[in-house]
Design a protein around this motif. Structure first.
Motif, PDB file in Angstrom:
ATOM      1  N   SER A   4       0.821  -1.214   0.000  1.00  0.00           N
ATOM      2  CA  SER A   4       0.000   0.000   0.000  1.00  0.00           C
ATOM      3  C   SER A   4       0.853   1.262   0.000  1.00  0.00           C
ATOM      4  O   SER A   4       0.461   2.277  -0.566  1.00  0.00           O
ATOM      5  CB  SER A   4      -0.964  -0.013   1.187  1.00  0.00           C
ATOM      6  OG  SER A   4      -0.266  -0.112   2.396  1.00  0.00           O
ATOM      7  N   PHE A   5       2.050   1.208   0.592  1.00  0.00           N
ATOM      8  CA  PHE A   5       2.951   2.356   0.570  1.00  0.00           C
ATOM      9  C   PHE A   5       3.379   2.667  -0.861  1.00  0.00           C
ATOM     10  O   PHE A   5       3.354   3.827  -1.289  1.00  0.00           O
ATOM     11  CB  PHE A   5       4.181   2.078   1.446  1.00  0.00           C
ATOM     12  CG  PHE A   5       5.143   3.235   1.530  1.00  0.00           C
ATOM     13  CD1 PHE A   5       4.933   4.244   2.433  1.00  0.00           C
ATOM     14  CD2 PHE A   5       6.251   3.295   0.701  1.00  0.00           C
ATOM     15  CE1 PHE A   5       5.811   5.312   2.519  1.00  0.00           C
ATOM     16  CE2 PHE A   5       7.136   4.344   0.770  1.00  0.00           C
ATOM     17  CZ  PHE A   5       6.918   5.366   1.688  1.00  0.00           C
ATOM     18  N   VAL A   6       3.752   1.643  -1.610  1.00  0.00           N
ATOM     19  CA  VAL A   6       4.187   1.845  -2.987  1.00  0.00           C
ATOM     20  C   VAL A   6       3.034   2.366  -3.844  1.00  0.00           C
ATOM     21  O   VAL A   6       3.199   3.303  -4.628  1.00  0.00           O
ATOM     22  CB  VAL A   6       4.768   0.530  -3.568  1.00  0.00           C
ATOM     23  CG1 VAL A   6       4.949   0.615  -5.065  1.00  0.00           C
ATOM     24  CG2 VAL A   6       6.074   0.195  -2.881  1.00  0.00           C
ATOM     25  N   VAL A   7       1.854   1.792  -3.685  1.00  0.00           N
ATOM     26  CA  VAL A   7       0.693   2.227  -4.467  1.00  0.00           C
ATOM     27  C   VAL A   7       0.324   3.657  -4.111  1.00  0.00           C
ATOM     28  O   VAL A   7       0.101   4.497  -4.997  1.00  0.00           O
ATOM     29  CB  VAL A   7      -0.505   1.276  -4.257  1.00  0.00           C
ATOM     30  CG1 VAL A   7      -1.773   1.848  -4.852  1.00  0.00           C
ATOM     31  CG2 VAL A   7      -0.206  -0.081  -4.850  1.00  0.00           C
ATOM     32  N   LEU A   8       0.278   3.977  -2.818  1.00  0.00           N
ATOM     33  CA  LEU A   8      -0.091   5.325  -2.394  1.00  0.00           C
ATOM     34  C   LEU A   8       0.938   6.346  -2.855  1.00  0.00           C
ATOM     35  O   LEU A   8       0.581   7.419  -3.341  1.00  0.00           O
ATOM     36  CB  LEU A   8      -0.260   5.383  -0.871  1.00  0.00           C
ATOM     37  CG  LEU A   8      -0.692   6.731  -0.297  1.00  0.00           C
ATOM     38  CD1 LEU A   8      -2.048   7.135  -0.857  1.00  0.00           C
ATOM     39  CD2 LEU A   8      -0.737   6.662   1.214  1.00  0.00           C
ATOM     40  N   LEU A  66       5.238  11.018   3.135  1.00  0.00           N
ATOM     41  CA  LEU A  66       5.384   9.564   3.035  1.00  0.00           C
ATOM     42  C   LEU A  66       6.849   9.156   2.980  1.00  0.00           C
ATOM     43  O   LEU A  66       7.257   8.193   3.626  1.00  0.00           O
ATOM     44  CB  LEU A  66       4.666   9.044   1.785  1.00  0.00           C
ATOM     45  CG  LEU A  66       3.158   8.958   1.857  1.00  0.00           C
ATOM     46  CD1 LEU A  66       2.601   8.512   0.526  1.00  0.00           C
ATOM     47  CD2 LEU A  66       2.721   8.021   2.951  1.00  0.00           C
ATOM     48  N   VAL A  67       7.631   9.876   2.214  1.00  0.00           N
ATOM     49  CA  VAL A  67       9.038   9.525   2.033  1.00  0.00           C
ATOM     50  C   VAL A  67       9.808   9.632   3.344  1.00  0.00           C
ATOM     51  O   VAL A  67      10.757   8.883   3.577  1.00  0.00           O
ATOM     52  CB  VAL A  67       9.665  10.397   0.918  1.00  0.00           C
ATOM     53  CG1 VAL A  67      11.157  10.186   0.811  1.00  0.00           C
ATOM     54  CG2 VAL A  67       8.991  10.105  -0.416  1.00  0.00           C
ATOM     55  N   LEU A  72      -9.100   5.297  -5.329  1.00  0.00           N
ATOM     56  CA  LEU A  72      -7.872   4.497  -5.263  1.00  0.00           C
ATOM     57  C   LEU A  72      -6.935   5.010  -4.167  1.00  0.00           C
ATOM     58  O   LEU A  72      -6.333   4.218  -3.434  1.00  0.00           O
ATOM     59  CB  LEU A  72      -7.160   4.509  -6.614  1.00  0.00           C
ATOM     60  CG  LEU A  72      -7.805   3.705  -7.722  1.00  0.00           C
ATOM     61  CD1 LEU A  72      -7.080   3.935  -9.044  1.00  0.00           C
ATOM     62  CD2 LEU A  72      -7.826   2.232  -7.373  1.00  0.00           C
ATOM     63  N   GLU A  73      -6.816   6.320  -4.054  1.00  0.00           N
ATOM     64  CA  GLU A  73      -5.965   6.880  -3.014  1.00  0.00           C
ATOM     65  C   GLU A  73      -6.520   6.568  -1.625  1.00  0.00           C
ATOM     66  O   GLU A  73      -5.767   6.233  -0.706  1.00  0.00           O
ATOM     67  CB  GLU A  73      -5.832   8.386  -3.188  1.00  0.00           C
ATOM     68  CG  GLU A  73      -4.884   9.011  -2.194  1.00  0.00           C
ATOM     69  CD  GLU A  73      -4.662  10.474  -2.430  1.00  0.00           C
ATOM     70  OE1 GLU A  73      -4.311  11.151  -1.449  1.00  0.00           O
ATOM     71  OE2 GLU A  73      -4.834  10.944  -3.571  1.00  0.00           O
ATOM     72  N   ALA A 116      -4.506   4.339   1.072  1.00  0.00           N
ATOM     73  CA  ALA A 116      -4.201   4.936   2.376  1.00  0.00           C
ATOM     74  C   ALA A 116      -4.849   4.145   3.505  1.00  0.00           C
ATOM     75  O   ALA A 116      -4.269   4.002   4.584  1.00  0.00           O
ATOM     76  CB  ALA A 116      -4.663   6.390   2.404  1.00  0.00           C
ATOM     77  N   LEU A 117      -6.044   3.622   3.265  1.00  0.00           N
ATOM     78  CA  LEU A 117      -6.695   2.787   4.274  1.00  0.00           C
ATOM     79  C   LEU A 117      -5.923   1.487   4.478  1.00  0.00           C
ATOM     80  O   LEU A 117      -5.753   1.032   5.612  1.00  0.00           O
ATOM     81  CB  LEU A 117      -8.137   2.500   3.862  1.00  0.00           C
ATOM     82  CG  LEU A 117      -9.027   1.811   4.881  1.00  0.00           C
ATOM     83  CD1 LEU A 117      -9.149   2.661   6.134  1.00  0.00           C
ATOM     84  CD2 LEU A 117     -10.397   1.564   4.293  1.00  0.00           C
TER      85      LEU A 117
END
Length: 129
Positions: free
Chosen positions: A28-32, A60-61, A104-105, A109-110
């Motif tokens: 989910s981190f990569v997708v977000l 995020l980074v 999608l975001e 994030a969820l």
């Protein structure tokens, strides 16, 4: 809720739950991050600038060291920061023409929120023994 989590730990074991929650965090981190960067590039229009991308992606980074070093406390803070992206995704989902990107975001994030909190709980319990 506590009883449900304890039953979950009894059924699957802490090792499995730590692994599954870590996989959820990474995915989910990569997708977000990808969605946020894509939106940042779309916001700027014709001019090419990294400022919008940096503003959206920097929170995020900043958590990459915690994710790489597998610190439960860093994952707990990442879960709190992901709440901002949930709210932002819901806001974009209700904007005209942005439903899919916002949905999608919000979903990514969820997933990050659930995975990060799960990892923080299960990894801390595993470290205590």
């Amino acid at each position: 809720m506590r009883q449900w989590l304890n039953d979950l730990e009894q059924r699957h074991g802490l090792g499995t739950l730590v692994l599954k929650s870590r996989q959820l965090v990474l995915a989910s981190f990569v997708v977000l991050l990808g969605l946020v960067m894509l939106r940042g590039f779309m916001v700027q229009g014709d001019e090419y600038s990294f400022r919008p991308v940096l503003a959206f992606a920097l929170p995020l980074v900043l958590f990459l060291p915690s994710i790489i070093s597998r610190r439960p406390r860093g994952h707990a803070w990442l879960a709190f920061v992901s709440l901002l992206y949930i709210a932002q995704g819901v806001m974009f989902a209700f904007a005209t023409g942005q439903f899919l990107r916002g949905a999608l975001e919000t979903a990514a994030a969820l997933g990050l929120f659930v995975g990060a909190l799960g990892y923080a709980r299960f990894a801390a319990r595993q470290a205590r023994g």
